[in-house]
Design an enzyme around this catalytic site. Structure first.
Site, PDB file in Angstrom:
ATOM      1  N   ARG A  74       0.822  -1.205   0.000  1.00 37.49           N
ATOM      2  CA  ARG A  74       0.000   0.000   0.000  1.00 37.49           C
ATOM      3  C   ARG A  74       0.862   1.264   0.000  1.00 37.49           C
ATOM      4  O   ARG A  74       1.780   1.393   0.818  1.00 37.49           O
ATOM      5  CB  ARG A  74      -0.911  -0.014   1.236  1.00 37.49           C
ATOM      6  CG  ARG A  74      -1.768   1.231   1.421  1.00 37.49           C
ATOM      7  CD  ARG A  74      -2.870   1.320   0.397  1.00 37.49           C
ATOM      8  NE  ARG A  74      -3.861   2.324   0.779  1.00 37.49           N
ATOM      9  CZ  ARG A  74      -4.846   2.722  -0.011  1.00 37.49           C
ATOM     10  NH1 ARG A  74      -4.982   2.199  -1.223  1.00 37.49           N
ATOM     11  NH2 ARG A  74      -5.709   3.620   0.427  1.00 37.49           N
TER      12      ARG A  74
ATOM     13  N   GLU B 180     -10.824 -22.194  27.703  1.00 36.79           N
ATOM     14  CA  GLU B 180      -9.913 -22.797  28.686  1.00 36.79           C
ATOM     15  C   GLU B 180      -9.619 -21.847  29.843  1.00 36.79           C
ATOM     16  O   GLU B 180      -8.538 -21.852  30.424  1.00 36.79           O
ATOM     17  CB  GLU B 180      -8.584 -23.214  28.026  1.00 36.79           C
ATOM     18  CG  GLU B 180      -8.718 -24.167  26.867  1.00 36.79           C
ATOM     19  CD  GLU B 180      -9.161 -25.555  27.269  1.00 36.79           C
ATOM     20  OE1 GLU B 180      -9.337 -25.797  28.478  1.00 36.79           O
ATOM     21  OE2 GLU B 180      -9.348 -26.396  26.382  1.00 36.79           O
TER      22      GLU B 180
ATOM     23  N   GLN C 258      -6.483  -2.151  11.902  1.00 38.57           N
ATOM     24  CA  GLN C 258      -6.180  -0.721  11.877  1.00 38.57           C
ATOM     25  C   GLN C 258      -5.213  -0.381  10.740  1.00 38.57           C
ATOM     26  O   GLN C 258      -5.378   0.632  10.055  1.00 38.57           O
ATOM     27  CB  GLN C 258      -5.572  -0.309  13.224  1.00 38.57           C
ATOM     28  CG  GLN C 258      -5.612   1.175  13.491  1.00 38.57           C
ATOM     29  CD  GLN C 258      -7.026   1.703  13.745  1.00 38.57           C
ATOM     30  OE1 GLN C 258      -7.882   0.975  14.225  1.00 38.57           O
ATOM     31  NE2 GLN C 258      -7.272   2.948  13.391  1.00 38.57           N
TER      32      GLN C 258
END
Length: 382
Positions: free
Chosen positions: A269, A364, A337
């Site tokens: 990007r 758990e 994000q």
């Protein structure tokens, strides 16, 4: 330093699990997730590849591998799909391992070969609607009647409740709150009075089936009792110690998958003619993610080493589970994000890692319970 045993074998097992996940799981991840389909045939295939009886000795039809290999297998599978990783973990470490650890020779030879090959899918029943972590308050009861026990009650949040072929079920055979008042039984699908249903519609882990088990005057022969009457609670606690390694390894895989997704995106990007990785805020975030993932693995490997040595792992298992599960949540959140708007869409896997990760801090035992366990153990050092 933890012992990895044969590095060559570990590498081969890791590669095998990675190839399986890429070939058979990755193309179907979102289809299974959106339809909430538990892909039974995939688990038969996992059984053929030795991934459903990972720590079961070869004499019982298993792969006979160590916890180090088990960790690597869960890591690689969960990196592709947390749901499948969760089901592999539950089958191996709970139902199968309960029979392996505490069953008699006849029970082992009857059930382990079928579980190890996934001819049988395993379930494990401890949690109830009114008693989760408070196992001593369970309401499911088993009353002796000649050569049988009669079970009445119900279990909830059970992995493979509907599709499971056999379940290890804890029931009260004594008074509430008595640690020696709970026993464990093997119950096969089709036993009169034993039914399943109420499949849950979940936020994440949607391809891992979760539902309820019901017992209504269900007659179980005394040969299906695991160990002695009253042993069930102690057995469950010991299994949950090992189960923390399973959830920690599951968390590790999810965190690693989310991190790799974000790392790839950040290197592709561009904004303002610059790869976003080169923006300090993004690069530093990825650095923190990578560091916490590596720290998680070190904790998990240490706990696995102790488990392979037959040593106590209560503290180390809880530490690994606590840190790795919280890391999975943090890393998957940061991955969303970093991807920005794309992270909020189903076109990228970040949103699924984000949804799946949260269960790791709950299954758990919650993070609060892990901290309680750790605090109790370190107090002994004072």
């Amino acid at each position: 330093m933890y012992n990895l045993g044969s590095k060559e074998q570990l590498a081969l097992v890791k590669e095998s699990a990675r190839n399986f996940a890429q070939t058979y799981i990755k193309p179907n991840v979102m289809k299974w997730d959106e339809a909430q389909v538990f892909p039974v045939e995939l688990f038969k295939n996992l059984g053929d590849h030795g991934f459903m009886g990972i720590i079961v000795p070869e004499e019982y039809g298993g792969s006979g591998l160590s916890y180090q290999e088990y960790i690597s297998i869960l890591d690689e599978i969960s990196k592709v799909c947390g749901s499948i990783g969760l089901s592999v973990a539950a089958h191996n470490s709970l139902c199968t391992n309960h029979i392996l650890s505490f069953g008699n020779e006849e029970q082992k030879r009857k059930y382990l070969p079928k579980l190890a090959t996934a001819e049988f899918i395993g379930a494990w029943g401890l949690t109830e609607p009114g008693s989760g972590s408070d196992a001593g308050g369970m309401n499911t009861v088993a009353v002796a009647d000649g050569d049988y026990f009669v079970l009445n009650g119900d279990k909830t949040f059970i992995t493979h409740a509907i599709s499971g072929d056999v379940a290890v079920v804890m029931a009260r055979t004594g008074e509430k709150g008595d640690k020696r008042g709970i026993s464990a039984f093997i119950v096969e699908k089709g036993t009169p009075g034993f039914t399943a249903g109420a499949k849950m519609d979940k936020l994440g882990m949607r391809a891992s089936e979760t539902g309820s088990l019901f017992f209504e005057d269900c007659r179980i022969h005394k040969d299906q009792l695991i160990g002695e009457i009253g042993d069930g609670f102690v057995q469950a606690l010991k299994l949950l110690d090992g189960g923390r390694i399973s959830i920690a390894a599951l968390s590790l895989g999810i965190a690693r998958g989310a991190y790799e997704c974000a790392l790839k995106y950040a290197n592709e990007r561009e904004q303002f003619q610059t790869k976003i990785f080169d923006f300090q805020a993004v690069g530093f975030t990825l650095a923190d993610m990578a560091t916490k993932i590596q720290a998680s693995e070190l904790l998990i490997r240490q706990a696995g080493d102790l488990k392979d040595r037959g040593e106590k792992i209560t503290k180390e298992g809880a530490m690994a589970k606590l840190y790795a599960s919280e890391t999975a949540v943090e890393v998957s959140n940061e991955a969303v994000q970093i991807l920005g708007g794309y992270g909020f869409t189903k076109d990228f896997p970040a949103e699924k890692y984000f949804r799946d990760a949260k269960l790791c801090t709950i299954g758990e035992g919650t993070s609060s319970i892990q901290r309680m366990v750790i605090a109790r153990e370190i107090k002994k050092d004072v």
